[in-house]
Design a protein around this motif. Structure first.
Motif, PDB file in Angstrom:
ATOM      1  N   GLU A 184       9.680   7.293   9.233  1.00 29.49           N
ATOM      2  CA  GLU A 184       9.186   6.939   7.905  1.00 29.49           C
ATOM      3  C   GLU A 184       8.653   8.208   7.226  1.00 29.49           C
ATOM      4  OE1 GLU A 184       5.654   4.364   5.693  1.00 29.49           O
ATOM      5  OE2 GLU A 184       5.938   4.207   7.875  1.00 29.49           O
ATOM      6  N   VAL A 185       9.369   8.673   6.230  1.00 30.36           N
ATOM      7  CA  VAL A 185       8.980   9.895   5.527  1.00 30.36           C
ATOM      8  C   VAL A 185       7.874   9.560   4.531  1.00 30.36           C
ATOM      9  CG1 VAL A 185       9.761  11.756   4.015  1.00 30.36           C
ATOM     10  CG2 VAL A 185      11.281  10.876   5.804  1.00 30.36           C
ATOM     11  N   THR A 186       6.754  10.263   4.642  1.00 26.39           N
ATOM     12  CA  THR A 186       5.602   9.981   3.783  1.00 26.39           C
ATOM     13  C   THR A 186       5.382  11.045   2.720  1.00 26.39           C
ATOM     14  OG1 THR A 186       4.122  11.053   5.372  1.00 26.39           O
ATOM     15  CG2 THR A 186       4.445   8.665   5.587  1.00 26.39           C
ATOM     16  N   GLU A 187       5.904  12.256   2.941  1.00 22.76           N
ATOM     17  CA  GLU A 187       5.773  13.314   1.926  1.00 22.76           C
ATOM     18  C   GLU A 187       6.891  14.325   2.091  1.00 22.76           C
ATOM     19  OE1 GLU A 187       2.336  16.485   0.619  1.00 22.76           O
ATOM     20  OE2 GLU A 187       3.464  16.882   2.455  1.00 22.76           O
ATOM     21  N   VAL A 188       7.454  14.723   0.975  1.00 27.92           N
ATOM     22  CA  VAL A 188       8.337  15.883   0.935  1.00 27.92           C
ATOM     23  C   VAL A 188       7.827  16.784  -0.186  1.00 27.92           C
ATOM     24  CG1 VAL A 188      10.670  16.751   0.576  1.00 27.92           C
ATOM     25  CG2 VAL A 188      10.341  14.580   1.751  1.00 27.92           C
TER      26      VAL A 188
ATOM     27  N   ASP B  52       5.077   9.380  12.114  1.00 30.37           N
ATOM     28  CA  ASP B  52       4.837   9.704  13.518  1.00 30.37           C
ATOM     29  C   ASP B  52       5.078  11.172  13.856  1.00 30.37           C
ATOM     30  OD1 ASP B  52       7.557   9.812  13.252  1.00 30.37           O
ATOM     31  OD2 ASP B  52       8.004   8.227  14.706  1.00 30.37           O
ATOM     32  N   GLY B  53       5.347  11.992  12.832  1.00 31.37           N
ATOM     33  CA  GLY B  53       5.575  13.409  13.082  1.00 31.37           C
ATOM     34  C   GLY B  53       6.978  13.745  13.539  1.00 31.37           C
ATOM     35  N   GLU B  54       7.870  12.756  13.601  1.00 30.17           N
ATOM     36  CA  GLU B  54       9.251  13.011  14.020  1.00 30.17           C
ATOM     37  C   GLU B  54      10.053  13.582  12.851  1.00 30.17           C
ATOM     38  OE1 GLU B  54      13.159  10.550  15.738  1.00 30.17           O
ATOM     39  OE2 GLU B  54      11.201   9.570  15.549  1.00 30.17           O
ATOM     40  N   THR B  55      10.833  14.616  13.125  1.00 31.53           N
ATOM     41  CA  THR B  55      11.629  15.255  12.078  1.00 31.53           C
ATOM     42  C   THR B  55      12.831  14.384  11.717  1.00 31.53           C
ATOM     43  OG1 THR B  55      11.026  17.427  12.944  1.00 31.53           O
ATOM     44  CG2 THR B  55      12.892  17.340  11.425  1.00 31.53           C
ATOM     45  N   PRO B  56      13.046  14.096  10.440  1.00 30.89           N
ATOM     46  CA  PRO B  56      14.238  13.323  10.052  1.00 30.89           C
ATOM     47  C   PRO B  56      15.512  14.055  10.468  1.00 30.89           C
ATOM     48  CG  PRO B  56      12.671  13.468   8.240  1.00 30.89           C
ATOM     49  CD  PRO B  56      12.196  14.416   9.290  1.00 30.89           C
TER      50      PRO B  56
ATOM     51  N   PRO C 157       0.828  -1.206   0.000  1.00 28.60           N
ATOM     52  CA  PRO C 157       0.000   0.000   0.000  1.00 28.60           C
ATOM     53  C   PRO C 157       0.859   1.251   0.000  1.00 28.60           C
ATOM     54  CG  PRO C 157       0.050  -0.977   2.184  1.00 28.60           C
ATOM     55  CD  PRO C 157       0.733  -1.949   1.256  1.00 28.60           C
ATOM     56  N   ALA C 158       0.332   2.313  -0.593  1.00 31.39           N
ATOM     57  CA  ALA C 158       1.044   3.584  -0.575  1.00 31.39           C
ATOM     58  C   ALA C 158       1.130   4.098   0.856  1.00 31.39           C
ATOM     59  CB  ALA C 158       0.321   4.603  -1.455  1.00 31.39           C
ATOM     60  N   PRO C 159       2.198   4.825   1.203  1.00 34.31           N
ATOM     61  CA  PRO C 159       2.317   5.358   2.560  1.00 34.31           C
ATOM     62  C   PRO C 159       1.153   6.285   2.892  1.00 34.31           C
ATOM     63  CG  PRO C 159       4.388   5.573   1.343  1.00 34.31           C
ATOM     64  CD  PRO C 159       3.344   5.167   0.358  1.00 34.31           C
ATOM     65  N   GLU C 160       0.734   6.272   4.160  1.00 38.43           N
ATOM     66  CA  GLU C 160      -0.295   7.209   4.610  1.00 38.43           C
ATOM     67  C   GLU C 160       0.247   8.636   4.548  1.00 38.43           C
ATOM     68  OE1 GLU C 160      -3.344   6.376   5.336  1.00 38.43           O
ATOM     69  OE2 GLU C 160      -3.043   4.212   5.152  1.00 38.43           O
ATOM     70  N   GLU C 161      -0.659   9.613   4.609  1.00 37.09           N
ATOM     71  CA  GLU C 161      -0.243  11.006   4.504  1.00 37.09           C
ATOM     72  C   GLU C 161       0.740  11.379   5.593  1.00 37.09           C
ATOM     73  OE1 GLU C 161      -2.966  14.353   5.512  1.00 37.09           O
ATOM     74  OE2 GLU C 161      -2.666  14.917   3.427  1.00 37.09           O
ATOM     75  N   GLY C 162       0.546  10.863   6.814  1.00 33.92           N
ATOM     76  CA  GLY C 162       1.463  11.144   7.897  1.00 33.92           C
ATOM     77  C   GLY C 162       1.170  12.463   8.595  1.00 33.92           C
ATOM     78  N   GLU C 163       2.042  12.809   9.536  1.00 33.65           N
ATOM     79  CA  GLU C 163       1.888  14.027  10.323  1.00 33.65           C
ATOM     80  C   GLU C 163       2.975  15.026   9.950  1.00 33.65           C
ATOM     81  OE1 GLU C 163       1.724  13.177  14.479  1.00 33.65           O
ATOM     82  OE2 GLU C 163       0.495  11.381  14.214  1.00 33.65           O
TER      83      GLU C 163
END
Length: 655
Positions: free
Chosen positions: A133-137, A186-190, A95-101
């Motif tokens: 887990e990066v979901t969008e840039v 999870d909203g954590e900054t890379p 599945p495609a990654p969720e949108e994320g936070e």
């Protein structure tokens, strides 16, 4: 006098002289020569969510070019996932990654003027899935005095040894500001998040860049070069070769061709195309830490074909264009955003020419389908799990195998027509030139039979027959340690070229090495890759796990000058974690009253070696063949009470 005043005065003088009957000589101005142009890369750190930026209108607006825009319309009808993954899970599309936070939102930052930008962050080279887990840039650029829309950037998931991963690049016709938005699961900054903006510099030759003409056609030849398009070479677009790293890997065959787009501007000028290629090259090498530009070829909106990766014109160097599927494939990227714009006839014509050339040269069926394995080490948002095989068109899109919108919906809608055009062009080439055949013959290996498949000498000489018409020979290899799987037949590492017909190669203990050679003609045409030997060096005794009764004995007659002896029943030597063992090759001593050694892989015995002999001999080889490749612990066991066995060397051969 101003520059424009001087131009006008000169023009007026020419007019006056012409009216007076004076004929001026025709002057041909010299064309500027292409030169290497060093890029300027500016780095902007991105640290969490900026409150002021969060409060601005449009801060969380949907990004253009995200996969969600085409998912409902069926983004992957061309993909079929086959078989089980490496972890034993059933065949199914990931599945495609969720949108994320929201994890990071930078303020709008003024920068140097740039043509290419990209976002990177720290990651684990050993475990690409570690960390957030990066979901969008997404980024938006400041161009022509205004801030544009958010643009989603593809995530390629490739991690360098320096420990950085990032996005595909975005291009501009001249931006001077950037803003970055990142979402994670999870909203954590890379960690180490940053955006790099690249000013690729200018060259006097940019406005007049030419192409390297295709080879002259000949009805008596069929090497694949006959329909090669004109190409803007690396020297012509001003590649700074000091940025080029070592990347000696090539594909042994070509299975599929991927079509991409770079995203970003569609309004760049013709003279900016070489600079944009330089900018992508700088981003891939300086920002991502790659040894070269990721694509084998690029196409601009004016219909010109640019050479990307070094060696791509004459060979198939493995690129970094479709994570999980780079081996056995090439990538052609169109410079522009075809999520928002339709490709011109010039773009489609150039795509047809470069894809048809490679398809003709390597026998790729334009409308055929191929099966590709999904790379086991990928973190590239592949639609299949590592180890699974996928069935895709031979001429395919990045979005077919990976979670991305690339190459955009408008270019995606033209893929069927592209395949038809390529098929027609290849058919015409075959009708006129015939089927492609090797330009030169194949070499035959002359590696000593005593060294195959167990190679007891550390640095042997590999030799091959002379090939008529060959100017030089390319020597290739693939290798793996006894705990690792061998690379598949689509992958080769280039050792170098030689005009000789022999080469010495040192091989580490426990390593299996396949050596291949292909002849190269005076025109640079390459013959087929021919394996001349497959051999395995013994596993070093430091990797043997021995029961307590084994004792070391020394003697010049033993292999490596030593052996291990035991007369105890059930004395064992184990080599744990062996992979792809096809035969166990043992060097042992024989003599009066010596015992027998049983050879097992895992829990099953595959042979027994009798070391009894009327005379002592310190060094004799014994093979135990297995019925196919086996994985697991290899065990040698003394199965006689009170009879001595002496083992000096153990090789785990793959063939």
């Amino acid at each position: 006098m101003s520059r424009w005043g001087r131009i006008c005065t000169a023009g007026g003088l020419v007019t006056a002289l012409a009216m007076g009957g004076v004929v001026l000589p025709t002057v041909t101005l010299p064309v500027p020569e292409a030169q290497a142009v060093p890029p300027d890369v500016e780095t902007v750190a991105v640290k969490g969510v900026d409150r002021a930026a969060r409060g601005q209108a449009g801060a969380l607006a949907e990004a253009v070019g995200g996969e969600s825009e085409h998912a409902e319309a069926g983004g992957t009808p061309e993909l079929k996932v086959l078989g089980e993954a490496a972890d034993g899970s059933e065949a199914a599309e990931e599945p495609a990654p969720e949108e994320g936070e929201l994890a990071a939102l930078s303020p709008r930052r003024a920068t140097q003027e740039f043509l290419v930008a990209g976002v990177t962050w720290e990651a684990s080279f050993e475990d690409a899935a570690a960390g957030p887990e990066v979901t969008e840039v997404a980024v938006r650029l400041h161009e022509d005095g205004d801030w544009g829309d958010w643009r989603a950037l593809g995530l390629d998931g490739v991690v360098t040894e320096e420990g950085r991963t990032g996005t595909e690049p975005i291009t501009s016709a001249g931006a001077d500001g950037v803003q970055v938005r990142v979402r994670t699961a999870d909203g954590e900054t890379p960690p180490g998040l940053k955006v790099d903006v690249v000013d690729p510099g200018t060259s006097a030759a940019d406005a007049t860049v030419g192409t390297d003409p295709a080879p002259a056609s000949s009805a008596s030849a069929a090497t694949g070069r006959e329909i090669r398009p004109n190409i803007v070479t690396r020297s012509q677009w001003g590649a700074d070769e000091s940025l080029l790293g070592s990347w000696p890997t090539v594909s042994g065959r070509l299975d599929a061709i991927f079509v991409h787009h770079t995203a970003g501007t569609n309004s760049y000028s013709k003279s900016q195309s070489p600079a944009i290629v330089r900018g992508i090259y700088a981003y891939h090498t300086k920002s991502r830490g790659w040894p070269d530009i990721g694509y084998q070829f690029l196409v601009d909106r004016f219909g010109r074909v640019f050479q990307g990766r070094h060696g791509a014109v004459d060979d198939n160097p493995i690129g970094a264009h479709a994570g999980g599927y780079n081996t056995g494939t090439i990538g052609v990227s169109v410079m522009g955003d075809y999520e928002t714009a339709r490709p011109s006839s010039a773009v489609m014509s150039a795509l047809t020419r470069v894809v048809a050339w490679k398809a003709y040269r390597y026998g790729v069926g334009a409308k055929s389908h191929v099966t590709l394995p999904t790379g086991a080490s990928t973190g590239s948002d592949t639609r299949a799990r590592p180890g699974q095989r996928v069935r895709v068109p031979a001429i395919t899109m990045h979005r077919t195998t990976n979670h991305t919108a690339c190459p955009g919906r408008h270019l995606a809608s033209r893929m069927k027509g592209l395949r038809t055009s390529v098929e027609d062009r290849v058919k015409r080439a075959k009708s006129y030139y015939g089927a492609v055949r090797p330009a030169v013959g194949k070499p035959n290996g002359r590696f000593p039979a005593s060294q195959t498949p167990a190679q007891w000498v550390s640095t042997p000489t590999y030799s091959w027959s002379k090939v008529p018409g060959a100017r030089k020979y390319q020597v290739l290899q693939k290798y793996a340690g006894w705990k690792d799987d061998m690379p598949d037949m689509r992958y080769w590492r280039v050792l170098g070229t030689t005009t000789n017909t022999s080469i010495k190669i040192k091989t580490s203990t426990g390593t299996t090495r396949h050596v291949a050679v292909r002849a190269i003609s005076k025109n640079g045409d390459r013959g087929r890759i021919e394996t001349i030997t497959r051999s395995t060096r013994p596993v070093h005794p430091s990797n043997w796990v021995r029961s307590s009764t084994w004792k070391k004995v020394k003697g010049s007659g033993y292999e490596t000058g030593q052996a291990f002896r035991s007369a105890a029943y059930n004395a064992q030597i184990k080599i744990r974690g062996a992979r792809q063992v096809k035969s166990v090759r043992i060097m042992a001593a024989t003599g009066p009253g010596y015992g027998r050694v049983q050879v097992k892989v895992g829990d099953k015995a595959y042979g027994t070696i009798n070391l009894a002999s009327s005379k002592f001999h310190p060094r004799k080889g014994f093979p135990v063949k297995l019925p196919g490749w086996k994985n697991g612990t290899v065990t040698l066991r003394n199965i006689d009470h009170g009879k001595e066995v002496r083992i000096s060397s153990i090789a785990l051969a793959r063939n």
